[in-house]
Write a protein that holds these residues in place. Structure first.
Motif, PDB file in Angstrom:
ATOM      1  N   ALA A 189       3.255  -4.633   3.420  1.00 33.89           N
ATOM      2  CA  ALA A 189       4.517  -4.846   2.710  1.00 33.89           C
ATOM      3  C   ALA A 189       5.606  -3.925   3.234  1.00 33.89           C
ATOM      4  O   ALA A 189       6.714  -4.349   3.544  1.00 33.89           O
ATOM      5  N   ASP A 245       6.844  -6.923   5.149  1.00 33.65           N
ATOM      6  CA  ASP A 245       7.617  -7.773   4.236  1.00 33.65           C
ATOM      7  C   ASP A 245       9.040  -7.263   4.074  1.00 33.65           C
ATOM      8  O   ASP A 245       9.980  -8.055   3.985  1.00 33.65           O
ATOM      9  N   ASN A 286       7.677 -12.310   3.268  1.00 30.76           N
ATOM     10  CA  ASN A 286       6.374 -12.687   2.697  1.00 30.76           C
ATOM     11  C   ASN A 286       5.258 -12.735   3.738  1.00 30.76           C
ATOM     12  O   ASN A 286       4.357 -13.576   3.648  1.00 30.76           O
ATOM     13  N   THR A 311       2.789 -10.757   4.079  1.00 29.91           N
ATOM     14  CA  THR A 311       1.485 -10.460   3.466  1.00 29.91           C
ATOM     15  C   THR A 311       0.928 -11.653   2.698  1.00 29.91           C
ATOM     16  O   THR A 311      -0.261 -11.671   2.356  1.00 29.91           O
ATOM     17  N   GLN A 312       1.762 -12.640   2.431  1.00 24.26           N
ATOM     18  CA  GLN A 312       1.289 -13.850   1.752  1.00 24.26           C
ATOM     19  C   GLN A 312       0.936 -14.955   2.750  1.00 24.26           C
ATOM     20  O   GLN A 312       0.064 -15.785   2.483  1.00 24.26           O
TER      21      GLN A 312
END
Length: 804
Positions: A394, A413, A438, A440-441
């Motif tokens: 992040a 992020d 995003n 990390t998603q």
């Protein structure tokens, strides 16, 4: 300073050569106060504890020997880094203050409060190591800073924690990697009046472009509240770029880029138990720029003054007091990455084949790298990191340093160009894409990706392993040529990559690329927004132009800034900007464009180029283009810009266009304005002498000229074998117009693809006596060498004829 035995010294009594006594940060503050406050730069007052005070603290508590033993055990592999760091920090935190030292700190704090006229003055307590901020090591974020410290007890506690922070795990590892002796580095503590930026704004600025090393810009990051969020990369700040060579002219505002960041939160003052805290920003704050133009220019001028004084590129922290509106410089240190690069070396990465784009963010560096993802959510999990993987997280802070050194690339992020992740990535030479939102998603451990920072300001994450090439060139080894070799550029975001190329200017800057990518709105839709029927387009325009009361100003500002970034790369050499040359089907794809564009069977030969500029269908849109060029040359100061008219079919049409341009403030010859015409239609060649009466120069567009000379649609796949820029008929056209331009005293160059795609074609152009050849950047080196060889052959042939 009177000597090294003093335990407290005021900033105004130290200079940058006192690093051994007060560390780099505090020495620099003293340097600024002594030398630059007379020039109008404000620095908050304060004092520093000295290295003598640090050694006295160690000796009084008899902990120096114990630190040496703990370090020796770690270096011998008998203890882990975390275990060693914890043990050393405990020694500092459990130690007692020597009475004379604590008394000196209390007395100085009381005097500082009295000087400012405030009891229990709020101060910033900053660590300043005696090895930091050197030319080859930034020590960015290695030691602690404490903000909004308000009384004697809190101050002494913060100072004790500063001493302990000299031995954080990250600081120990960093010194070891850089070869510094742990027991020869002392720590000075800076105690400085707080600027009420919690009520205002703060940020970081560099006097050099941090990604390309382009040394003619100041890059400023700004966010609301205290500056820790910008430094740590936990907020996405606004970004501004200012062109340094034009700052001396106080009538100009040479801001060449503005980007509004998310600024989702801000750090403000808290309570006694929690001196600072983060709060969400308001909707208005997120939608607004932190700095107006006057503020941006003021900060940029300060950056130049600081750089000139230090004699090197600088990394500077600034703060704006929300109560008074005044700016202050709170830190300044040498930039350590780009300034250390070999200026003559140009490394060019070209992505040949790539997978689907997964993410985009800010590009840090200019490299490309493929590898496997290792997603780490917190520092608790860094032991699971696989060396050589691409670190995805992040955000980072100095605690991440040990794992970042083991990564091949970094993706985050959050964060801007001055975030911790960006600074460390540059120093480690790693490509990084920060502020993706995003990552990390979307990304997962074990996934194969490519990190590309070679395509401009924006960095991209592609699925899979891409095919790419890298070439390293020493530009000092390139030959000189009489024929000017210029660049074809279109993308402002990537322009700074090419500043090291010894080019003679820009031969073609494509306005339509800036409109299509940075603006995306049809200019007629902005000029006639009230009558626009497309509700969806109106909604998109409102979103894209947020912050602009007059929506047409959005087009003017963004076009002027985009073109300014191109012109800045070669300033003061000429930059030839071609007016928009979209086809109707391309214009229709812009937001709101379908209501203003006719439907054509063959847009390639339809309503394009010069015919648009005086037509009622586009005349108001063209007026915005002219306004942007006027701002570019006038307000921003890029008088090196030459305007070029594309697809001008007749001399009568040339007269109409020049008349409309003059009506919109762009009169040929006024304020040195030169106007060129594209030579891409047979009529331009046949009537070259007549066209030369109305224009200052020609630029041959070999693609369209080939198309119209041979009667072959350049996009027709079935006829691709017939499309040949080296066809004898095309070469006759080119040689004829070069000769006619020479006889008329007009400059003539070529900006088509032929010299880039077929470097041997350059020999033909040299033999014809062309003035300039403009090529794509990746062809520059090859064409430059080919032209040099052709000139040498021509010279040798001439000498042989003379001898005969």
């Amino acid at each position: 300073m009177n000597g090294t035995t003093e335990q407290i010294v005021w900033f105004e009594n130290v200079r940058r050569d006192n690093v051994a006594e007060v560390g780099g940060k505090n020495a620099s503050l003293g340097e600024l106060i002594q030398n630059l406050t007379p020039k109008g730069i404000a620095v908050p007052p304060g004092f520093a504890t000295t290295s003598a005070a640090y050694w006295h603290y160690l000796d009084s508590n008899d902990i120096k020997g114990r630190i040496a033993s703990l370090i020796a055990e770690w270096q011998a592999g008998k203890a882990g880094l975390a275990e060693t760091g914890t043990a050393i920090r405990t020694l500092f935190l459990h130690a007692d203050w020597p009475d004379e030292l604590s008394d000196a700190v209390r007395k100085a704090y009381a005097e500082l409060s009295a000087r400012v006229g405030s009891g229990n003055l709020a101060v910033a307590v900053r660590s300043s190591a005696t090895a930091e901020d050197l030319a080859d090591a930034s020590f960015a974020g290695q030691q602690e800073t404490f903000l909004n410290v308000r009384d004697e007890k809190a101050l002494l506690n913060a100072c004790r924690q500063c001493y302990a922070s000299l031995f954080t795990d990250r600081a120990i590892a960093y010194r070891q990697a850089k070869g510094f002796d742990h027991l020869k580095v002392a720590l000075s503590i800076g105690v400085q009046q707080m600027v009420r930026s919690d009520l205002g704004s703060s940020g970081v600025m560099f006097s050099i472009d941090t990604e390309t090393g382009f040394d003619k810009v100041v890059v400023i990051n700004a966010a609301w509240g205290l500056g820790e969020n910008v430094v740590k990369g936990t907020v996405d700040p606004d970004e501004y770029q200012v062109f340094k060579p034009l700052l001396k002219n106080t009538s100009l505002r040479p801001i060449i880029a503005r980007k509004r960041g998310g600024k989702e939160k801000k750090m403000v003052y808290g309570s006694t138990c929690e001196p600072t805290r983060n709060v969400p920003t308001s909707k208005f704050e997120r939608a607004s720029f932190v700095l107006d133009d006057d503020a941006v220019v003021t900060l940029a001028r300060w950056a130049v003054l600081i750089e000139d004084h230090y004699g090197c590129p600088m990394d500077i922290e600034w703060a704006r007091d929300g109560e008074t509106g005044k700016f202050f410089i709170v830190q300044a240190r040498p930039e350590t990455v780009q300034s250390a690069r070999k200026l003559s070396e140009l490394k060019n990465y070209v992505v040949k084949r790539k997978g689907n784009m997964l993410l985009a963010g800010l590009a840090i560096g200019d490299a490309v790298l493929s590898g496997r993802v290792c997603l780490i959510e917190t520092t608790k999990d860094i032991d699971t990191f696989v060396d050589g993987s691409i670190l995805v997280t992040a955000t980072t802070d100095p605690d991440w340093m040990p794992v970042m050194k083991r990564a091949a690339a970094i993706v985050t992020d959050h964060g801007g160009r001055t975030s911790h992740a960006a600074i460390v990535s540059r120093e480690l030479g790693l490509p990084a894409v920060v502020g993706t939102g995003n990552a990390t998603q979307i990304l997962h451990t074990g996934g194969e990706i490519t990190v590309s920072c070679a395509e401009g300001d924006e960095g991209f994450i592609y699925d899979g392993s891409a095919d790419y090439e890298v070439e390293t060139v020493d530009v000092t080894e390139l030959p000189t040529t009489r024929t000017e070799i210029m660049l074809n550029l279109a993308n402002p975001a990537a322009a700074f990559r090419w500043w090291r190329l010894p080019c003679d200017g820009i031969g073609l800057a494509r306005m339509e690329f800036v409109i299509g990518n940075a603006i995306r709105i049809h200019p007629m839709a902005l000029a006639h927004l009230d009558s626009l029927k497309d509700a969806d387009a109106k909604h998109q325009i409102e979103e894209l132009t947020a912050g602009y009361d007059v929506k047409a100003d959005f087009f003017v500002d963004h076009l002027a800034c985009g073109l300014a970034r191109l012109a800045a790369v070669v300033y003061p050499k000429p930059a030839i900007v071609r007016l928009s040359d979209f086809k109707t089907n391309e214009y229709a794809k812009l937001v709101g464009g379908r209501e203003f564009e006719p439907s054509e069977e063959n847009p390639m030969l339809g309503f394009r180029g010069a015919s648009r500029y005086y037509s009622p269908r586009y005349r108001d849109g063209f007026a915005l283009e002219c306004r942007a060029i006027g701002k570019l040359r006038g307000e921003l100061g890029f008088d090196n810009v030459i305007v070029m008219v594309p697809f001008c079919r007749s001399v009568e049409e040339a007269q109409k266009v020049l008349k409309v341009m003059a009506e919109n403030g762009l009169a040929r010859g006024q304020d040195g304005l030169k106007v060129y015409v594209m030579c891409e239609i047979p009529s331009n060649v046949i009537l070259a002498k007549e066209f030369a009466d109305h224009f200052d120069g020609f630029s041959i567009g070999s693609n369209d000229l080939t198309q119209l000379t041979l009667g072959v649609d350049r996009d027709a796949g079935e006829l691709s074998d017939l499309f040949d820029e080296q066809d004898p008929a095309v070469k006759w056209m080119i040689s004829h117009v070069i000769a006619e331009a020479g006889r008329s005293g007009a400059k003539i160059g070529i900006c088509g693809q032929a010299p880039s795609d077929h470097p041997d074609f350059a020999s033909f152009l040299v033999d014809c006596g062309i003035d300039s050849i403009s090529v794509s950047p990746d062809s520059f080196v090859t064409v430059k060498r080919k032209v040099a060889e052709a000139e040498q052959r021509k010279d040798e042939a001439g000498m042989s004829q003379h001898t005969a």
